[in-house]
Design a protein around this motif. Structure first.
Motif, PDB file in Angstrom:
ATOM      1  N   LEU A   1      79.831  -9.660  39.996  1.00 25.65           N
ATOM      2  CA  LEU A   1      80.580  -8.450  40.348  1.00 25.65           C
ATOM      3  C   LEU A   1      80.582  -8.212  41.854  1.00 25.65           C
ATOM      4  O   LEU A   1      81.595  -7.807  42.419  1.00 25.65           O
ATOM      5  CB  LEU A   1      79.993  -7.228  39.641  1.00 25.65           C
ATOM      6  CG  LEU A   1      80.435  -6.979  38.209  1.00 25.65           C
ATOM      7  CD1 LEU A   1      79.818  -5.688  37.687  1.00 25.65           C
ATOM      8  CD2 LEU A   1      81.932  -6.925  38.072  1.00 25.65           C
ATOM      9  N   ALA A   2      79.461  -8.454  42.518  1.00 23.43           N
ATOM     10  CA  ALA A   2      79.392  -8.283  43.972  1.00 23.43           C
ATOM     11  C   ALA A   2      80.301  -9.292  44.670  1.00 23.43           C
ATOM     12  O   ALA A   2      80.989  -8.953  45.641  1.00 23.43           O
ATOM     13  CB  ALA A   2      77.953  -8.433  44.461  1.00 23.43           C
ATOM     14  N   GLY A   3      80.320 -10.521  44.180  1.00 25.53           N
ATOM     15  CA  GLY A   3      81.215 -11.530  44.750  1.00 25.53           C
ATOM     16  C   GLY A   3      82.674 -11.148  44.570  1.00 25.53           C
ATOM     17  O   GLY A   3      83.481 -11.260  45.508  1.00 25.53           O
ATOM     18  N   PHE A   4      83.015 -10.690  43.376  1.00 24.01           N
ATOM     19  CA  PHE A   4      84.393 -10.233  43.126  1.00 24.01           C
ATOM     20  C   PHE A   4      84.758  -9.079  44.047  1.00 24.01           C
ATOM     21  O   PHE A   4      85.838  -9.065  44.642  1.00 24.01           O
ATOM     22  CB  PHE A   4      84.548  -9.813  41.657  1.00 24.01           C
ATOM     23  CG  PHE A   4      85.869  -9.172  41.367  1.00 24.01           C
ATOM     24  CD1 PHE A   4      86.999  -9.947  41.141  1.00 24.01           C
ATOM     25  CD2 PHE A   4      86.003  -7.785  41.338  1.00 24.01           C
ATOM     26  CE1 PHE A   4      88.222  -9.356  40.888  1.00 24.01           C
ATOM     27  CE2 PHE A   4      87.212  -7.187  41.085  1.00 24.01           C
ATOM     28  CZ  PHE A   4      88.332  -7.975  40.860  1.00 24.01           C
ATOM     29  N   SER A   5      83.866  -8.103  44.168  1.00 22.47           N
ATOM     30  CA  SER A   5      84.143  -6.932  45.010  1.00 22.47           C
ATOM     31  C   SER A   5      84.276  -7.312  46.478  1.00 22.47           C
ATOM     32  O   SER A   5      85.120  -6.759  47.186  1.00 22.47           O
ATOM     33  CB  SER A   5      83.028  -5.896  44.855  1.00 22.47           C
ATOM     34  OG  SER A   5      83.005  -5.423  43.538  1.00 22.47           O
ATOM     35  N   THR A   6      83.474  -8.253  46.929  1.00 22.75           N
ATOM     36  CA  THR A   6      83.549  -8.690  48.326  1.00 22.75           C
ATOM     37  C   THR A   6      84.890  -9.351  48.613  1.00 22.75           C
ATOM     38  O   THR A   6      85.540  -9.056  49.622  1.00 22.75           O
ATOM     39  CB  THR A   6      82.400  -9.651  48.654  1.00 22.75           C
ATOM     40  OG1 THR A   6      81.160  -8.965  48.433  1.00 22.75           O
ATOM     41  CG2 THR A   6      82.470 -10.125  50.088  1.00 22.75           C
TER      42      THR A   6
END
Length: 164
Positions: A128-133
């Motif tokens: 999720l953090a990778g997607f959001s970044t």
């Protein structure tokens, strides 16, 4: 020279349509946040939530950042910032959609991790953090209905009358 300070600032900060800044760094009202600040904040929030999992025990320092990121992070990354700024109706629509979009993306991520039998909180937050970044630095999803409705209401409102 009978202009007020706010009129001078509005002329300097708005383009000819009154939608955003001339240089493309739309400021949030009253907060001084530019779209670049918002993008960096949303991108960093996921990694902060992932780092918060290192806090031992059921501390609020652990679950509050994770909860806030899972509820709002991916949705804000997908919906904000809009190119050309948001009208008032579109800001409300984007804020209302941030949580459902985030939760939907969370369910999709969790389901994919369960299907490949590698679900863990760390893996979930990592994806999720990778997607959001990545999505924080792309233009937001278009919200044409809210933009059109907010512009139409603003154009129809009487400019100086009593409204009757």
């Amino acid at each position: 020279m009978n202009t007020t300070h706010s009129e001078d600032m509005g002329h300097k900060d708005m383009d000819d349509k009154g939608i955003g800044d001339v240089d493309g760094t739309e400021k949030a009202r009253g907060t001084g946040l530019t779209s670049t600040h918002l993008r960096v904040l949303v991108a960093a929030s996921g990694w902060l939530a992932l780092a918060a999992t290192a806090v031992p025990g059921p501390s609020p320092l652990r679950w509050i950042p994770v909860l806030l990121f899972v509820l709002f992070g991916p949705g804000c990354a997908a919906l904000y910032p809009q190119p050309g700024g948001l009208a008032s109706g579109a800001r409300l629509e984007a804020a209302a959609l941030a949580a459902p979009v985030s939760l939907s993306l969370g369910v999709l991520t969790a389901t994919a991790l369960f299907l490949v039998e590698s679900f863990s909180l760390t893996a979930f937050l990592f994806w999720l953090a990778g997607f959001s970044t990545v999505t924080a630095f792309l233009p937001g999803l278009p919200l044409p209905a809210a933009r059109r409705g907010a512009v139409e209401r603003a154009e129809r409102a009487p400019s100086g009358g009593s409204g009757t």
